[in-house]
Design a protein around this motif. Structure first.
Motif, PDB file in Angstrom:
ATOM      1  N   LEU A 282       0.837  -1.211   0.000  1.00 21.99           N
ATOM      2  CA  LEU A 282       0.000   0.000   0.000  1.00 21.99           C
ATOM      3  C   LEU A 282       0.866   1.253   0.000  1.00 21.99           C
ATOM      4  O   LEU A 282       1.786   1.386   0.801  1.00 21.99           O
ATOM      5  CB  LEU A 282      -0.900  -0.003   1.244  1.00 21.99           C
ATOM      6  N   ARG A 283       0.545   2.184  -0.898  1.00 22.12           N
ATOM      7  CA  ARG A 283       1.260   3.458  -0.931  1.00 22.12           C
ATOM      8  C   ARG A 283       1.016   4.240   0.352  1.00 22.12           C
ATOM      9  O   ARG A 283      -0.136   4.379   0.798  1.00 22.12           O
ATOM     10  CB  ARG A 283       0.792   4.309  -2.104  1.00 22.12           C
ATOM     11  N   PRO A 284       2.073   4.795   0.966  1.00 22.12           N
ATOM     12  CA  PRO A 284       1.880   5.636   2.153  1.00 22.12           C
ATOM     13  C   PRO A 284       0.981   6.822   1.834  1.00 22.12           C
ATOM     14  O   PRO A 284       1.020   7.373   0.734  1.00 22.12           O
ATOM     15  CB  PRO A 284       3.310   6.101   2.483  1.00 22.12           C
ATOM     16  N   GLY A 285       0.163   7.204   2.793  1.00 19.82           N
ATOM     17  CA  GLY A 285      -0.729   8.343   2.608  1.00 19.82           C
ATOM     18  C   GLY A 285      -2.045   8.003   1.949  1.00 19.82           C
ATOM     19  O   GLY A 285      -2.878   8.880   1.724  1.00 19.82           O
ATOM     20  N   SER A 286      -2.268   6.728   1.660  1.00 19.47           N
ATOM     21  CA  SER A 286      -3.511   6.330   0.994  1.00 19.47           C
ATOM     22  C   SER A 286      -4.709   6.399   1.940  1.00 19.47           C
ATOM     23  O   SER A 286      -5.836   6.645   1.515  1.00 19.47           O
ATOM     24  CB  SER A 286      -3.379   4.908   0.440  1.00 19.47           C
ATOM     25  N   TYR A 287      -4.443   6.185   3.218  1.00 15.46           N
ATOM     26  CA  TYR A 287      -5.492   6.294   4.229  1.00 15.46           C
ATOM     27  C   TYR A 287      -5.066   7.316   5.273  1.00 15.46           C
ATOM     28  O   TYR A 287      -3.868   7.525   5.502  1.00 15.46           O
ATOM     29  CB  TYR A 287      -5.748   4.942   4.905  1.00 15.46           C
ATOM     30  N   ASN A 288      -6.040   7.952   5.903  1.00  9.82           N
ATOM     31  CA  ASN A 288      -5.729   8.940   6.929  1.00  9.82           C
ATOM     32  C   ASN A 288      -5.226   8.254   8.190  1.00  9.82           C
ATOM     33  O   ASN A 288      -5.573   7.107   8.477  1.00  9.82           O
ATOM     34  CB  ASN A 288      -6.970   9.768   7.268  1.00  9.82           C
ATOM     35  N   LEU A 289      -4.414   8.987   8.937  1.00  8.32           N
ATOM     36  CA  LEU A 289      -4.004   8.478  10.234  1.00  8.32           C
ATOM     37  C   LEU A 289      -5.227   8.374  11.138  1.00  8.32           C
ATOM     38  O   LEU A 289      -6.133   9.215  11.070  1.00  8.32           O
ATOM     39  CB  LEU A 289      -2.980   9.413  10.878  1.00  8.32           C
ATOM     40  N   PRO A 290      -5.286   7.353  11.985  1.00  9.92           N
ATOM     41  CA  PRO A 290      -6.472   7.181  12.824  1.00  9.92           C
ATOM     42  C   PRO A 290      -6.574   8.259  13.888  1.00  9.92           C
ATOM     43  O   PRO A 290      -5.561   8.760  14.388  1.00  9.92           O
ATOM     44  CB  PRO A 290      -6.228   5.803  13.470  1.00  9.92           C
ATOM     45  N   ASP A 291      -7.799   8.618  14.223  1.00 10.25           N
ATOM     46  CA  ASP A 291      -8.041   9.520  15.340  1.00 10.25           C
ATOM     47  C   ASP A 291      -7.787   8.747  16.635  1.00 10.25           C
ATOM     48  O   ASP A 291      -8.213   7.611  16.778  1.00 10.25           O
ATOM     49  CB  ASP A 291      -9.494  10.021  15.299  1.00 10.25           C
ATOM     50  N   VAL A 292      -7.092   9.385  17.556  1.00  5.58           N
ATOM     51  CA  VAL A 292      -6.765   8.712  18.829  1.00  5.58           C
ATOM     52  C   VAL A 292      -8.022   8.206  19.517  1.00  5.58           C
ATOM     53  O   VAL A 292      -8.034   7.129  20.133  1.00  5.58           O
ATOM     54  CB  VAL A 292      -6.001   9.689  19.761  1.00  5.58           C
ATOM     55  N   ASN A 293      -9.116   8.951  19.412  1.00  8.87           N
ATOM     56  CA  ASN A 293     -10.366   8.559  20.072  1.00  8.87           C
ATOM     57  C   ASN A 293     -10.997   7.319  19.444  1.00  8.87           C
ATOM     58  O   ASN A 293     -11.862   6.687  20.054  1.00  8.87           O
ATOM     59  CB  ASN A 293     -11.369   9.714  20.029  1.00  8.87           C
ATOM     60  N   ASP A 294     -10.577   6.978  18.221  1.00  5.95           N
ATOM     61  CA  ASP A 294     -11.140   5.809  17.545  1.00  5.95           C
ATOM     62  C   ASP A 294     -10.389   4.527  17.877  1.00  5.95           C
ATOM     63  O   ASP A 294     -10.830   3.430  17.535  1.00  5.95           O
ATOM     64  CB  ASP A 294     -11.122   6.012  16.023  1.00  5.95           C
TER      65      ASP A 294
ATOM     66  N   ILE B  65       5.549  14.051 -11.223  1.00  2.72           N
ATOM     67  CA  ILE B  65       4.198  14.220 -10.697  1.00  2.72           C
ATOM     68  C   ILE B  65       3.627  12.898 -10.176  1.00  2.72           C
ATOM     69  O   ILE B  65       2.903  12.873  -9.177  1.00  2.72           O
ATOM     70  CB  ILE B  65       3.276  14.830 -11.777  1.00  2.72           C
ATOM     71  N   SER B  66       3.999  11.788 -10.822  1.00  3.27           N
ATOM     72  CA  SER B  66       3.469  10.487 -10.390  1.00  3.27           C
ATOM     73  C   SER B  66       3.900  10.133  -8.974  1.00  3.27           C
ATOM     74  O   SER B  66       3.270   9.310  -8.318  1.00  3.27           O
ATOM     75  CB  SER B  66       3.920   9.388 -11.353  1.00  3.27           C
ATOM     76  N   GLY B  67       4.958  10.778  -8.480  1.00  2.64           N
ATOM     77  CA  GLY B  67       5.436  10.478  -7.136  1.00  2.64           C
ATOM     78  C   GLY B  67       4.898  11.389  -6.060  1.00  2.64           C
ATOM     79  O   GLY B  67       5.192  11.192  -4.872  1.00  2.64           O
ATOM     80  N   ILE B  68       4.091  12.402  -6.429  1.00  2.00           N
ATOM     81  CA  ILE B  68       3.641  13.372  -5.426  1.00  2.00           C
ATOM     82  C   ILE B  68       2.122  13.537  -5.368  1.00  2.00           C
ATOM     83  O   ILE B  68       1.615  14.361  -4.612  1.00  2.00           O
ATOM     84  CB  ILE B  68       4.283  14.748  -5.680  1.00  2.00           C
ATOM     85  N   LEU B  69       1.398  12.753  -6.153  1.00  2.00           N
ATOM     86  CA  LEU B  69      -0.048  12.954  -6.243  1.00  2.00           C
ATOM     87  C   LEU B  69      -0.789  12.674  -4.938  1.00  2.00           C
ATOM     88  O   LEU B  69      -1.924  13.119  -4.758  1.00  2.00           O
ATOM     89  CB  LEU B  69      -0.628  12.076  -7.363  1.00  2.00           C
ATOM     90  N   ASN B  70      -0.166  11.917  -4.016  1.00  2.00           N
ATOM     91  CA  ASN B  70      -0.810  11.641  -2.735  1.00  2.00           C
ATOM     92  C   ASN B  70      -0.628  12.776  -1.729  1.00  2.00           C
ATOM     93  O   ASN B  70      -1.117  12.693  -0.603  1.00  2.00           O
ATOM     94  CB  ASN B  70      -0.273  10.345  -2.127  1.00  2.00           C
ATOM     95  N   SER B  71       0.089  13.824  -2.118  1.00  2.00           N
ATOM     96  CA  SER B  71       0.278  14.976  -1.231  1.00  2.00           C
ATOM     97  C   SER B  71      -1.059  15.675  -0.999  1.00  2.00           C
ATOM     98  O   SER B  71      -1.858  15.827  -1.927  1.00  2.00           O
ATOM     99  CB  SER B  71       1.274  15.961  -1.844  1.00  2.00           C
ATOM    100  N   LYS B  72      -1.279  16.102   0.242  1.00  6.54           N
ATOM    101  CA  LYS B  72      -2.554  16.768   0.555  1.00  6.54           C
ATOM    102  C   LYS B  72      -2.633  18.150  -0.089  1.00  6.54           C
ATOM    103  O   LYS B  72      -3.645  18.533  -0.647  1.00  6.54           O
ATOM    104  CB  LYS B  72      -2.719  16.870   2.077  1.00  6.54           C
ATOM    105  N   ILE B  73      -1.551  18.927   0.015  1.00  7.79           N
ATOM    106  CA  ILE B  73      -1.498  20.268  -0.594  1.00  7.79           C
ATOM    107  C   ILE B  73      -0.174  20.402  -1.339  1.00  7.79           C
ATOM    108  O   ILE B  73       0.883  20.052  -0.821  1.00  7.79           O
ATOM    109  CB  ILE B  73      -1.607  21.381   0.468  1.00  7.79           C
TER     110      ILE B  73
END
Length: 358
Positions: free
Chosen positions: A179-191, A309-317
């Motif tokens: 799995l590519r890093p950044g594909s899912y959000n980090l979990p909320d501590v409360n979850d 560009i193919s290496g940075i598309l998972n960037s949030k901003i």
């Protein structure tokens, strides 16, 4: 069913990609258990430093994700020894699944190490592989193991330098996913689990490969040393400052270093700068380098080739600084600054310092 993950740990905790994967596996496990399918979540560790990680710390760090069993090799850090690592993971999978009788899904971070071992691991475990995915789960309602105990997994992976997405379906008893890093959000501590589960620790003995006296192969990897520019791991960095062809000399390199320092950012580079020797190849980002997923990617003097560009598309901003208003990087950037980087960066550094001093 067994869900497994090869965990990457460092002195302060597990790395971000592992946290994302464990959180996703925990979601799938809850889904399966809710539908009366007995499921266990196991963690595999290949680089344990026992002076920093005792059984209590392991249980606390991994138990909050619902991990029930941790597998550890008695040989210490074998992450850089491909043959030993493949044998170790395959042995764990065989043991955990009772000689492959129980269906399993092994999920690993898509990085240089995993890309090296995926083929060999698939052969050793007779598993189907889906590499470099950005999303995975059970295909529609077919989450229940079939009569032959095989799983029905569906995943999405970028293809053609991330210009398109392929929807992949696999039916098999043993399946491996990277799995590519950044594909899912980090979990909320409360979850997460408020009280960590009691984790069972299993030690696996692996015989390390040593070259035969008859072979001419005498060189072995003893240690992998990162380049000094990569003082912040690009796979872990929340902010990355990337240098492109617009950085032509040491003065430009100094500007990049100063900007990265005030942002506490990792430093990356395009192929033009790694080929010219201005930056080490270990910080190359793009199709033939690292695929990154920071919260902020600041592209300085980068035109924006398809390969990069193919290496940075998972960037949030993505923020781009380039003097060419027609540079392709602006087509994917969230924000852009058209101007000479030698004038823009000093102003940017001063403004960031003012904000941080308040």
């Amino acid at each position: 069913m067994i869900l497994l993950h090869l965990v990457t740990i460092h002195k302060d905790g597990i790395n971000r990609a592992s946290a994302e994967i464990l959180a996703r596996c925990r979601e799938l496990k809850k889904y399966l258990v809710k539908n009366s399918i007995n499921t266990e979540l196991h963690a595999i560790i290949c680089n344990l430093n026992e002076s920093l990680w005792n059984s209590s710390k392991l249980s606390n760090e991994l138990g909050i994700y619902g991990v029930e069993k941790i597998w550890i090799t008695k040989k210490g850090n074998i992450c850089n020894q491909n043959k030993a690592l493949i044998k170790y993971i395959a042995s764990v999978q065989k043991e955990a699944t009772k000689k492959y009788d129980i269906p399993s899904l092994l999920v690993m971070e898509s990085n240089e190490l995993v890309k090296d071992i995926l083929g060999g691991l698939a052969i050793h475990t007779n598993a189907s592989v889906i590499s470099d995915v950005i999303k995975f789960g059970f295909s529609d309602s077919n989450f229940t193991p079939r009569k032959d105990k095989s799983l029905h997994i569906r995943a999405t992976r970028p293809v053609m330098t991330s210009k398109a997405l392929a929807d992949v379906k696999v039916i098999d008893k043993q399946i491996i996913i990277s799995l590519r890093p950044g594909s899912y959000n980090l979990p909320d501590v409360n979850d997460l689990e408020t009280v960590p589960k009691k984790v069972k620790i299993e030690y696996m003995n692996v015989r390390l490969h040593s070259p035969s006296k008859k072979t001419s192969l005498k060189n072995q990897i003893k240690q992998v040393i990162n380049a000094t520019e990569d003082f912040i791991d690009l796979n872990e960095a929340r902010i990355i400052v990337a240098a492109g062809r617009g950085i032509k000399d040491q003065n430009g390199k100094t500007l990049i270093a100063n900007l990265a320092k005030v942002l506490n950012a990792g430093i990356a580079a395009s192929r033009a700068l790694t080929q010219s020797g201005i930056y080490d190849p270990s910080v190359l980002v793009g199709q033939s380098g690292k695929v990154v997923s920071p919260q902020l990617y600041l592209a300085v003097g980068i035109s924006g080739s398809v390969q990069h560009i193919s290496g940075i598309l998972n960037s949030k901003i993505i923020i781009a600084i380039n003097k060419d208003k027609n540079a392709p990087i602006f087509d994917i950037a969230d924000y852009g600054i058209v101007g000479d980087l030698n004038k823009v960066i000093p102003i940017l550094i001063d403004e960031i310092k003012k904000i941080k001093s308040k």
